[in-house]
Design a protein around this motif. Structure first.
Motif, PDB file in Angstrom:
ATOM      1  N   HIS A  66     123.628  78.513 -31.222  1.00  0.00           N
ATOM      2  CA  HIS A  66     123.933  78.372 -32.640  1.00  0.00           C
ATOM      3  C   HIS A  66     124.471  76.977 -32.940  1.00  0.00           C
ATOM      4  CE1 HIS A  66     124.932  79.588 -36.664  1.00  0.00           C
ATOM      5  NE2 HIS A  66     126.145  79.089 -36.508  1.00  0.00           N
ATOM      6  N   SER A  67     123.953  76.388 -34.011  1.00  0.00           N
ATOM      7  CA  SER A  67     124.424  75.056 -34.410  1.00  0.00           C
ATOM      8  C   SER A  67     125.738  75.192 -35.171  1.00  0.00           C
ATOM      9  CB  SER A  67     123.378  74.388 -35.294  1.00  0.00           C
ATOM     10  OG  SER A  67     123.944  73.261 -35.904  1.00  0.00           O
ATOM     11  N   ASP A  68     126.690  74.321 -34.853  1.00  0.00           N
ATOM     12  CA  ASP A  68     127.985  74.367 -35.544  1.00  0.00           C
ATOM     13  C   ASP A  68     127.944  73.669 -36.894  1.00  0.00           C
ATOM     14  OD1 ASP A  68     129.164  75.709 -33.439  1.00  0.00           O
ATOM     15  OD2 ASP A  68     129.536  73.843 -32.366  1.00  0.00           O
ATOM     16  N   LYS A  69     126.822  72.973 -37.165  1.00  0.00           N
ATOM     17  CA  LYS A  69     126.765  72.185 -38.412  1.00  0.00           C
ATOM     18  C   LYS A  69     126.334  73.051 -39.587  1.00  0.00           C
ATOM     19  CE  LYS A  69     126.226  67.937 -35.948  1.00  0.00           C
ATOM     20  NZ  LYS A  69     125.321  67.270 -35.095  1.00  0.00           N
TER      21      LYS A  69
ATOM     22  N   THR B 145     130.889  69.421 -27.364  1.00  0.00           N
ATOM     23  CA  THR B 145     130.266  70.041 -28.544  1.00  0.00           C
ATOM     24  C   THR B 145     130.742  71.483 -28.729  1.00  0.00           C
ATOM     25  OG1 THR B 145     128.390  70.601 -27.130  1.00  0.00           O
ATOM     26  CG2 THR B 145     128.169  68.630 -28.516  1.00  0.00           C
TER      27      THR B 145
END
Lengths: 182, 225
Positions: free
Chosen positions: A179-182, A47
């Motif tokens: 932090h979300s990559d999306k 991820t």
């Protein structure tokens, strides 16, 4: 699963440059896999990727730069620390110049990012190469005495740090992990 | 082939653990010790030099020894001198230090190593305190406190051995002190560790006040393990 890539020629250096980063990942309760720069790396299984730094005299990773070319197609988050900054810059066509910096310096953060807010921050530097300026697809987020201390790959959560956040700026690594990559 | 290295050695737990870790991958050619004038030195720990000589004998590793004043200029000059000797006599390509948290120390060590063309290894850098202290006990180190320098560490601790109980006590004081002693809260001396061929025995007395006390070593000898 986080992929941690060691750029250290010697295991003794990994205790200095890799283990402190792994401690932060563990504290965040996340799983990780450690691979070395000389191994064939399959990034798509992970991820996020953190490429750690190495000793000032260590450039062996430069002999294995092809192992990192897959990162140009990778969509997940990348944090390149020192040697990682060097590698990420190179594969995106930005060639760092010989500029040595050792010690604590003030970084001027010129644009906010998920890693750090705009402003000033003290950071511990230990490098021989840095970018004086960056070209697309990189954009500069932080500067120190005429060199790029933090850059971002445009449109992606992929960052290069010319300093060692595991020393004085652990929150940068925590923010990257959270932090979300999306 | 293993790299030839020297170890910056003060005789305490930090430099001994750094030495122990380095010995697993590198060839330890010599120890280098710089003795400052007092405990006020920012760059070096204040070692009992006579004991360092015994430790080098116990390890069977040559020692290069120099002294300096406490000011930065004198400390750095002395470090250049001992490292130049290590290069000249033992052909070392790298230096191992016990730096843990101090960016002041690390910056100077890194700059000097770079100037002299040496690799710089800091295997304890940023080490987790609990991992660090447990590793010392788990690895079979025999360590005693040689100084306490502030509340809540009491005079009774001086001369006492590092045990599981003591490590847990130090970790429990995290609110008041750095448990690994990085802020100069305490100093230590290693009497034995796996690389020692013989162990060290000391006779000492404790002097000082309730929360600022040291040992005065009256006699030292090497004994069979």
């Amino acid at each position: 699963m986080i992929l941690v890539v060691s750029t250290c020629k010697y295991r003794l250096s990994e205790e200095e440059f890799v283990d402190p980063v792994i401690d932060i990942i563990r504290e965040a309760g996340l799983d990780y896999t450690l691979k070395r720069y000389s191994e064939k790396l399959n990034f798509t299984r992970y991820t996020k990727v953190i490429i750690c730094g190495t000793a000032l005299k260590d450039f062996d990773y430069m002999n294995y730069i092809d192992n990192f070319l897959g990162l140009t197609r990778y969509r997940g988050g990348i944090l390149g620390i020192c040697a990682g900054y060097h590698i990420l810059g190179l594969i995106h066509g930005n060639n760092p110049l010989e500029m040595r910096r050792i010690g604590v310096y003030k970084v001027k953060v010129v644009a906010s990012s998920p890693l750090i807010d705009r402003g000033e921050a003290k950071a511990y530097f230990l490098h021989n190469y840095a970018l004086k300026n960056v070209e697309k697809p990189l954009i500069a987020l932080g500067l120190v005495n005429g060199e790029v201390a933090i850059y971002k790959v445009m449109g992606k959560n992929q960052f290069g740090l010319a300093f060692h956040p595991e020393v004085l700026n652990k929150s940068i690594i925590r923010n990257f992990l959270n932090h979300s990559d999306k | 082939m293993a790299m030839n290295v020297c170890v910056l050695y003060s005789g305490g737990k930090d430099s001994n653990l750094a030495l122990y870790k380095a010995s697993k991958e590198m060839k330890i050619k010599c120890l280098v010790t710089v003795k400052p004038e007092s405990e006020e030195s920012w760059l070096f720990h204040y070692p009992a030099v006579d004991i360092v000589k015994y430790q080098a004998k116990a390890l069977g590793i040559p020692l290069i020894l120099d002294s300096c004043r406490d000011d930065e200029e004198s400390s750095i000059k002395a470090l250049y001198n001992v490292l130049e000797k290590a290069i000249e006599i033992y052909s070392v390509d790298g230096v191992v230090t016990g730096a843990v948290k101090s960016t002041y120390q690390a910056t100077r060590f890194q700059r000097i190593c770079w100037d002299l063309g040496l690799w710089c290894f800091n295997p304890l850098w940023q080490i987790n305190e609990s991992k660090f202290l447990h590793e010392i006990v788990n690895s079979g180190f025999e360590v005693i406190f040689t100084r306490v320098a502030g509340y809540p560490l009491k005079k009774e601790l001086v001369g006492r051995k590092f045990t599981w109980e003591v490590v847990e006590m130090l970790l429990g004081l995290k609110e008041y002190i750095n448990p690994s002693g990085e802020g100069g809260e305490y100093e230590t001396l290693v009497l034995d560790m796996p690389m020692f061929h013989r162990k060290i025995e000391v006779e000492y007395e404790v002097y000082g006040s309730d929360y600022d006390a040291s040992i005065r070593i009256n006699d030292v000898r090497l004994i069979e393990k």
